[in-house]
Structures are given as structure tokens and as C-alpha cells.
Design an enzyme around this catalytic site. Sequence first.
Site, PDB file in Angstrom:
ATOM      1  CE  LYS A  53      -3.644  -2.577   2.288  1.00 41.54           C
ATOM      2  NZ  LYS A  53      -4.296  -2.982   3.542  1.00 41.54           N
ATOM      3  CD  GLN A  97      -3.469  -4.336   6.824  1.00 37.63           C
ATOM      4  OE1 GLN A  97      -3.309  -3.345   6.120  1.00 37.63           O
ATOM      5  NE2 GLN A  97      -3.966  -5.462   6.363  1.00 37.63           N
ATOM      6  CG  ASP A 120      -9.992  -1.198   4.010  1.00 37.88           C
ATOM      7  OD1 ASP A 120      -9.572  -1.482   2.877  1.00 37.88           O
ATOM      8  OD2 ASP A 120      -9.482  -1.642   5.047  1.00 37.88           O
TER       9      ASP A 120
END
Length: 283
Positions: A53, A97, A120
Site C-alpha cells: 500500500k 489494518q 476500505d
Amino acid sequence: MTATILSGKELATKKREQLKLEVERLKAEGVSPKLVIILVGNDPASISYIKGKQKASEETGVDFHLDHLPESTSEEELVKLIEHYNEKEDVDGILVQLPLPDHINEKTVIETISPEKDVDGFHPINVGRMLTGQEAFLPCTPAGIVEMIKAADIELAGKHVVVVGRSNIVGKPVGQLLLNENATVTYCHSKTGDLKKFTSEADVLIVAVGRANMITSEHIKDGAVVIDVGVNRLETGKLVGDVAFDEAINKASVITPVPGGVGPMTITMLVSNTVISAKKRLS
């Protein structure tokens, strides 16, 4: 028949080039897109994903910031940090995460992230907006899959899509996105009887269960499009998908490889969502 390889890596490279131009235009107007990722603990897989990322962010010019917190971080401390970033106008995307340590409630954390910064696409408000066809941040893997299918000029309207897997991250949302594209969608899962009956009728087969080589040639209809979301490491160290690639390539018309298929597009869609969020600062 030998299937055409649908490379997510190639498509991701093209999309990142487009995103880089968009970021340059935004910066010229005084907006510098910024993505914040919060990692709790030292899970090796999570650290590897975050590196990908970060690389995608740097390639496109998106500002990247990582808060790497110790495993002992409390839920309260994590929630306060998210709330801090919710209030910061220069932060466009917040990602925590997963997975989180057992003492932290994942649902609480996801719902703390502002829906307007939930790049997300996991917040219940964004999920609800997606289900009802409203503008929303779409979950990255499903959005990447749809983009790959469209880039390959594969018609979805009226086609029978079978999704194997019903996770909230991939299975459920990808089926909904394809339903929005006028496909007819069937979900299969661990309790489905006679899986082959369903998968062998699919015009488009999407597999996201995390079981190495689970889908063989006998599961696949001649000429089907096969999208393999699984990433599994064998004892030999080799990475393979949920689909037995060497068998499926002689049955399908189009197939995604593992690695180099869906994965690069997942990360790219995260950056895309961050850029979309940054654009809203101009309105």
C-alpha cells in the site's frame, strides 16, 4: 482452448499512472491526498500488505503515513487515535489494518472511522449505500474485480455469476456489485450441497475461500470467466490461488493468475478511493 490471462498487475500499472496525473492536478489546486494506515502489533502478513500500500501511494504521489502501534495498545487508545484523524482536514483516508489483536473489537474500530474517510469501504454506512446503489466508498477487492472484468470488455448484463465465498470483505460485496451490473448472482459457501452443480453453470466464476486449488476443471463451464481471489502458500513456499490454474486454463476463456491477478488491483483501488476522497475537499 487456452484461456486469456487477465493480468491485474498490468491494469493496476495503467490505473496508477492515471491516478498519478489526478494527484498532480489536485496538488496544483492546493490539495495533497493523504492516506493514514494504523497497524496494531507485528503480524507479518499485515506488514507485507502495508508495504504494498505504501508503494502504491508513493507511485501515485499520495502522502502516506503509518502509525505502527504496539500489540498492547488498548481499544480506547486506538479509538482515540482514529477520532483524531477523523477531525484532521488534511487526512482523506483512514485504514486500520486487519486482523486486530483479540482484545480489540473489530466492529467497534470499523464503526469509529468516519464513513467519509473509510477508504476500505467496510463501514456499515458505506455498505448500506452500496447495497442501495448510492455513492459510496466501495470495498477494494470487489471494486478491483469489477474494474478488471470491465477492462476486459466482458459483458455482465444477463450473465450468470457464481460467487464461491460469502465473506463481508469479498464474497458478499462482489456479488452485490455484479448484481448492480445486471448480472444474475448465485452465492455458494461451505454449506452448499453439490458445489460443482452451481459452479459448472457459471458464465463468470469468482472464488474467494482461501483453500488452495479447491476449484478444478470439472467445476468450470467451458468458456467461463474465472476470477481467483485466493492467495495460499503451499508447503513448498509457492503461492497459489483457490483455483487449480493449470487445469482451469484449458477450460476457461479468461482467467486471473495468482499472484499478479486481483491483488494489485485491490491495493490500487485503495489509492483510488483516497483520491476520490481528496477531490471532495475542492467542493
